[in-house]
Scaffold this active site. Structure first.
Site, PDB file in Angstrom:
ATOM      1  N   GLY A 187      49.412  26.810  37.843  1.00 12.23           N
ATOM      2  CA  GLY A 187      48.630  27.386  36.755  1.00 12.23           C
ATOM      3  C   GLY A 187      47.431  26.601  36.310  1.00 12.23           C
ATOM      4  O   GLY A 187      46.689  27.055  35.434  1.00 12.23           O
ATOM      5  N   ARG A 208      39.370  39.961  42.825  1.00 12.98           N
ATOM      6  CA  ARG A 208      39.547  39.328  41.507  1.00 12.98           C
ATOM      7  C   ARG A 208      38.695  39.949  40.403  1.00 12.98           C
ATOM      8  O   ARG A 208      39.197  40.175  39.306  1.00 12.98           O
ATOM      9  CB  ARG A 208      39.310  37.819  41.581  1.00 12.98           C
ATOM     10  CG  ARG A 208      40.375  37.081  42.413  1.00 12.98           C
ATOM     11  CD  ARG A 208      40.237  35.571  42.300  1.00 12.98           C
ATOM     12  NE  ARG A 208      40.503  35.118  40.958  1.00 12.98           N
ATOM     13  CZ  ARG A 208      39.595  34.854  40.040  1.00 12.98           C
ATOM     14  NH1 ARG A 208      38.310  34.932  40.313  1.00 12.98           N
ATOM     15  NH2 ARG A 208      39.950  34.493  38.835  1.00 12.98           N
ATOM     16  N   TYR A 257      41.275  41.464  37.609  1.00  9.56           N
ATOM     17  CA  TYR A 257      41.422  40.841  36.294  1.00  9.56           C
ATOM     18  C   TYR A 257      40.154  40.207  35.781  1.00  9.56           C
ATOM     19  O   TYR A 257      40.159  39.101  35.258  1.00  9.56           O
ATOM     20  CB  TYR A 257      42.606  39.873  36.190  1.00  9.56           C
ATOM     21  CG  TYR A 257      43.123  39.217  37.444  1.00  9.56           C
ATOM     22  CD1 TYR A 257      44.442  39.432  37.844  1.00  9.56           C
ATOM     23  CD2 TYR A 257      42.332  38.373  38.205  1.00  9.56           C
ATOM     24  CE1 TYR A 257      44.940  38.815  38.974  1.00  9.56           C
ATOM     25  CE2 TYR A 257      42.837  37.750  39.341  1.00  9.56           C
ATOM     26  CZ  TYR A 257      44.140  37.985  39.718  1.00  9.56           C
ATOM     27  OH  TYR A 257      44.636  37.372  40.833  1.00  9.56           O
ATOM     28  N   CYS A 259      34.394  53.100  47.860  1.00 10.94           N
ATOM     29  CA  CYS A 259      34.265  54.281  46.995  1.00 10.94           C
ATOM     30  C   CYS A 259      35.126  54.153  45.757  1.00 10.94           C
ATOM     31  O   CYS A 259      36.126  54.863  45.587  1.00 10.94           O
ATOM     32  CB  CYS A 259      34.636  55.522  47.796  1.00 10.94           C
ATOM     33  SG  CYS A 259      33.655  55.630  49.286  1.00 10.94           S
TER      34      CYS A 259
END
Ligand code: PLP
Length: 428
Positions: A239, A325, A329, A355
Site C-alpha cells: 500500500g 487506471r 479509479y 469505443c
C-alpha cells in the site's frame, strides 16, 4: 526515484533512447527500468533493516516473469492472489516457500496447487475458506499453513476502490472476530497450522498515519495470538503510495521529497518499526506499486488531433485496455513527449481509440502540443498497467521491454491478431 529523463532533448529510460526503441518495437509499448525496480526493492529492505523484514513483492502490480525473476534473484518473496500468479513465480525461478497467498476467492484447484508447491502461508479471508483449506489439506495428508487477514477498520485516506481495510470492504475478517476464529480453528480444524496474522489496508497511501494506526491497533492482537498459538509472522501488507505528478521536473532522483510525497520510506519505516520490533516476530511487507510504479512507462503514438467545439483531443494508440487506471479509479499519470517540447503548451484531453467515453488517459491537461506521429510517454505506469490490460475492442496487448543501462530486452512480444482468436472455435 525513477530512471526516465531527457538527454539531448530525447526521453531516455536509463541510457536507452525511447524514440529509437519505439521505432523498433512499435507502440503502444511498456518500458521498465531494471535499475529503478531494484533500487526501490533494496531501499525498502534497507529502511526496514532493524526488523529484518521480508519484502514480498505483490505480483499483481506487474507480473511479467522477467521482473519476477529479477526480484527473485535479489531475494524477494512474493505475495500472490491466484494460482496463475503462483505458476508465474515458479516459472520465473521464484521460491514457493517464500510465497504468501491472499484473496477472498481461492478455488479448490488453486489451494491444491499451492499446497503441492509448498507455499509459506495462505492468508485466509473467511471462516468458510479456512474450512475449505482444512478439508483439502486433509485429503492430501498435509497440514496447511494459514494466517487470517484482519480487517482493522482504519481509514486509509485513498480512493474508495483501493481502500481495503474498512469494515464495509469485502476483505479480511473483522478485528473483533479474529480471536474467536483462531480459537475455532485450533479446536475444529486439525489440518491447519496457525502460522501468522496478515493485514493490508489499501493501496496508494500517501500518509504514514494509517499504517501507524493499523499497526498500533493490531499489535496487541498479534501478541495475544503469539502467546496462545505461537504464530511466527505478522504481515503488514503493501500500500505504500508513490508520486504520480511532476516526476520529471522534480528531478528523477528523489521523488519522495516532492510535495505529493509526505510518505517517504523513512517516514513509513519510523511509523511501523517501533511497534513491530517489540513483537519479536517475522515481519513481512507486501509492496507492489512502490517497487514497479515509477519504474515503468507506456510509450504511445499520437495518431490524430481533433478540435471539438469544447475541447481539443489528442488521440493516441494506447487505450483503456492498455492502461485502465484513469478510467477505473481516476488515476493520474504524467504525460510527456518523447521528443522534448520547450514552449508550446496546449490544454487537451488525451484519449484512446476505444469505443467508450471513459477511454482517456488525461482530461483538460496542460501538455506539450504534440502533432500526429509524435510519441508520448505516459509515466509511472509500471504498476497496475500492463497487468490490468485486456483485449477489449479486440486490441492485441502491448509489448513489454526491460531496460538495463544501455541494453533493452523484449520480455513480452506484442500480441498478433491471430493471438486474439487463439482458443476460439466455431461449432460444426
Ligand atoms: C494488492 C495487494 C498488495 C500490494 O498493494 P500495493 O498498493 O501495490 O503495494 C499487497 N497485499 C495484498 C494482500 C494485496 O492484495
Amino acid at each position: 526515484m525513477h530512471s526516465f529523463a531527457y538527454k539531448n532533448g530525447l526521453l531516455h529510460c536509463e541510457n536507452v533512447d525511447l524514440q529509437a526503441l519505439a521505432k523498433q518495437t512499435g507502440t503502444p509499448v511498456y518500458i521498465y527500468s531494471k535499475h529503478t525496480i531494484l533500487n526501490h526493492f533494496i531501499r525498502l529492505r534497507e529502511a526496514l533493516a532493524p526488523l529484518k523484514a521480508e519484502v514480498s513483492y505483490a505480483v499483481k502490480a506487474c507480473s511479467n516473469i522477467a521482473i519476477l525473476n529479477l526480484l527473485a534473484k535479489h531475494g524477494a518473496g512474493f505475495d500472490i492472489v491466484s494460482g496463475g500468479e503462483l505458476y508465474r513465480v515458479v516459472q520465473a525461478g521464484g521460491d514457493p516457500s517464500k510465497c504468501t497467498y491472499a484473496g477472498v476467492g481461492k478455488t479448490e484447484k488453486e489451494i491444491r496447487y499451492a499446497l503441492e508447491q509448498g507455499i509459506y502461508c495462505f492468508n485466509v479471508e473467511s471462516e468458510a475458506e479456512m474450512r475449505a483449506i482444512d478439508a483439502i489439506a486433509k485429503s492430501m495428508g498435509l497440514k496447511a499453513p494459514v494466517a487470517v487477514r484482519v480487517n482493522p477498520n482504519v481509514e486509509a485516506g485513498t480512493h474508495k476502490y483501493i481502500t481495503t481495510g474498512k469494515a464495509e470492504n469485502k476483505f479480511g475478517v473483522d478485528f473483533e472476530k479474529i480471536e474467536a476464529l483462531y480459537e475455532k480453528a485450533s479446536r475444529e480444524m486439525p489440518n491447519l497450522v496457525l502460522k501468522g496474522l496478515q493485514m493490508h489496508i489499501g493501496s496508494q497511501l500517501t500518509q504514514a498515519k494509517p499504517f501507524y494506526e493499523a499497526v498500533v491497533k493490531v499489535a496487541p492482537l498479534v501478541k495475544s495470538l503469539k502467546e496462545k498459538y505461537a504464530i511466527e509472522f505478522f504481515s503488514i501488507g503493501g500500500g505504500i503510495g508513490i508520486v504520480y505528478q511532476d516526476t520529471l521536473e522534480s528531478g528523477v532522483q528523489e521523488w519522495w521529497s516532492g510535495d505529493e510525497a509526505p510518505l517517504t520510506l523513512n517516514a513509513y519505516a519510523e511509523a511501523v518499526i517501533p511497534t513491530l520490533q517489540e513483537l519479536g516476530l517475522h515481519i513481512i511487507v507486501e509492496p507492489g506499486r512502490l517497487i514497479v510504479g515509477n519504474a515503468g512507462a507506456l510509450v504511445t503514438t499520437c495518431l490524430y488531433e481533433k478540435k471539438g467545439s469544447a475541447k481539443t483531443f489528442k488521440i493516441i494508440d494506447a487505450g483503456m485496455n492498455d492502461l485502465i487506471r484513469p478510467a477505473l479509479y481516476q488515476g493520474y499519470h504524467e504525460i510527456v513527449p518523447v521528443q522534448q517540447h520547450l514552449n508550446d503548451e496546449i490544454t487537451a484531453d488525451v484519449v484512446g481509440p476505444i469505443c467508450e467515453s471513459g477511454d482517456f488517459q488525461a482530461q483538460n491537461r496542460v501538455m506539450a502540443d504534440v502533432q500526429a506521429g509524435e510519441l508520448l510517454a505516459i509515466l509511472s505506469a509500471g504498476a497496475y498497467g500492463f497487468s490490468m490490460s485486456s483485449n477489449y475492442n479486440s486490441r492485441p496487448m502491448a509489448a513489454e521491454i526491460l531496460v538495463d543501462n544501455d541494453e533493452w530486452y523484449l520480455i513480452r512480444k506484442r500480441q498478433s491478431w491471430s493471438d486474439l482468436i487463439a482458443g476460439e472455435s466455431v461449432p460444426e
